[in-house]
Design an enzyme around this catalytic site. Structure first.
Site, PDB file in Angstrom:
ATOM      1  CE1 TYR A 153      -2.743  -7.551  -2.261  1.00  0.00           C
ATOM      2  CE2 TYR A 153      -0.831  -6.767  -3.476  1.00  0.00           C
ATOM      3  CZ  TYR A 153      -1.633  -6.736  -2.353  1.00  0.00           C
ATOM      4  OH  TYR A 153      -1.308  -5.889  -1.322  1.00  0.00           O
ATOM      5  CD  GLU A 241      -4.237  -5.497   0.526  1.00  0.00           C
ATOM      6  OE1 GLU A 241      -3.206  -6.178   0.615  1.00  0.00           O
ATOM      7  OE2 GLU A 241      -5.030  -5.342   1.482  1.00  0.00           O
TER       8      GLU A 241
END
Length: 432
Positions: A153, A241
């Protein structure tokens, strides 16, 4: 150096989770329908990333089954992924009214792509995040399917506490990052970036190392991180993101899925990006509000909220709920208000049959309260307002505004503060 998330980064992610929970309606006080002011389809976001040198899957976009077939043949990929393009999440488990199950399909045969596209394009796809009848699919993305050997991530966001950009990463990707922050905070890493100096090579390398990339992949990941930061700055993003930010068995670092949030205030210099805004899935009333530079979010209650500023809107919705009422919407007037906008705002609010009362809550910093008052009185007279109206004004020119309202002869209930306004609005509905 990037440090494991024990304190500060935890606050960043918990704050993100808190705001996300509010938007999803996880709090009992206010049920909000998720909305983004700038809506980009997946293929649009990926094109922006590819244009800035970020590695994404090869893909084409098609708006007919024949175009989808041609795209699949041009890819010459070992395996192809076909994705219905709608803004709502949960596409993979969605159902089409054509009978097809799933808005995401894998195949190695271009002809199967054509068959699937025939059952997608022009049909409605229903997911957990769409209206009951679903959303019409107008385009599909035909992309190269890549195997992912490891998922991480990575995100860059503007953090008010740090007065600038912050990188947040975790070697545990492909899952809900807020859950990782709670269950395994040591797997979250944060790195502040000096917005004047930009991202340093050692910062990008350290983050790549923290994400678990090894050998040649570490430098490759660091290069991608720097490109993502340059993208973040160039397009005036508030958040980029990437989840998952992964590696393939062939040794390639790829941004497989990304969410980009933009700064609305930068629209004047990001015209190309904002021109891509897909409003086809918005409620008609939202698009109508946008014509007058108003932001509208529909809710399930019966007390309309007319405010200036998203923060004040949330507070107004919450305090109505705390006093036993239910907000029907919030309508954000913004800063550079004109009398005509106030009139149009009232037209939108009164057109909603659920609305049984209207609460106006304005804090006049930039906004001139007298302009609001003139707009209110004009709207009340011309629209022949039939529902109770509670008004709380504070700030610039408030005394003149109160005089306008008091001398109007209209049945307008004034409130001293937000608590008083909420109680009066709830009480006005209860009397019916």
């Amino acid at each position: 150096m990037a440090a494991p998330l024990a304190g500060q980064a935890g606050a960043v992610l918990r704050d993100l989770a808190l705001r996300s929970a509010r938007r999803r309606g996880s709090f009992p006080a206010v049920q909000l329908t998720p909305r983004r002011w700038l809506n980009l389809q997946e293929y649009q976001s990926k094109k922006i990333m590819a244009d800035h040198g970020v590695t994404v899957q090869r893909f084409f976009v098609a708006d007919s089954a024949n175009d989808a077939l041609e795209a699949a043949q041009r890819l010459k990929a070992k395996e192809i992924v076909l994705k219905a393009q709608i803004l709502a999440g949960g596409r993979g488990k969605g159902i089409f009214n054509s009978g097809l199950k799933g808005g995401v399909h894998l195949t190695k045969d271009p002809k199967i792509v054509e068959q699937l596209a025939k059952q997608m394009i022009g049909y409605n796809l229903s997911t957990k995040q769409t209206p009951k009848d679903g959303v019409t699919v107008k385009k599909v993305m035909v992309a190269e399917a890549l195997n992912i050997s490891r998922e991480t991530y990575f995100a860059i966001l503007m953090d008010r506490a740090c007065n600038g950009p912050v990188m947040v990463g975790s070697p545990q990707g492909g899952v809900d990052i807020e859950e990782v922050a709670v269950t395994s905070p040591e797997l979250i890493f944060k790195e502040e970036i000096d917005i004047f100096e930009g991202i340093k090579d050692h910062q990008a390398l350290q983050m790549a190392k923290n994400l678990g990339f090894k050998g040649p992949l570490q430098q490759q990941a660091a290069d991608q991180i720097k490109k993502l930061y340059n993208l973040f700055l160039k397009i005036d993003a508030t958040q980029v993101e990437v989840n998952p930010f992964g590696e393939t068995p062939e040794g390639q670092v790829v941004c497989f899925d990304a969410k980009i949030n933009f700064d609305d205030n930068a629209e004047f210099r990001q015209k190309e990006i904002f021109a891509m805004d897909d409003k086809s899935e918005n409620e008609p009333i939202e698009n109508e509000a946008a014509k007058y530079d108003l932001k509208y979010i529909g809710l399930d209650g019966n007390i309309a909220c007319f405010v200036n500023g998203a923060g004040l809107a949330m507070a107004t919705c919450d305090i109505i709920s705390l006093n036993g009422g239910k907000p029907a919407n919030f309508l954000d007037l913004g800063g550079g208000v004109k009398e005509a906008q106030v009139y149009q705002a009232f037209k939108l609010l009164t057109a909603d049959p659920k609305v049984e009362a209207i609460l106006v809550n304005i804090f006049g910093g930039i906004v001139n309260c007298a302009i609001i008052a003139n707009g209110i009185t004009k709207a009340c007279r011309e629209l022949e307002l039939k529902v109770p109206l509670v008004v709380r004004l504070e700030g610039t020119n408030v005394h003149e505004a109160q005089r306008i309202l008091n001398e109007s002869g209209l049945p307008i209930t004034s409130a001293n503060d937000l608590e008083d306004a909420a109680k009066k609005a709830v009480a006005s509905v209860a009397k019916k």
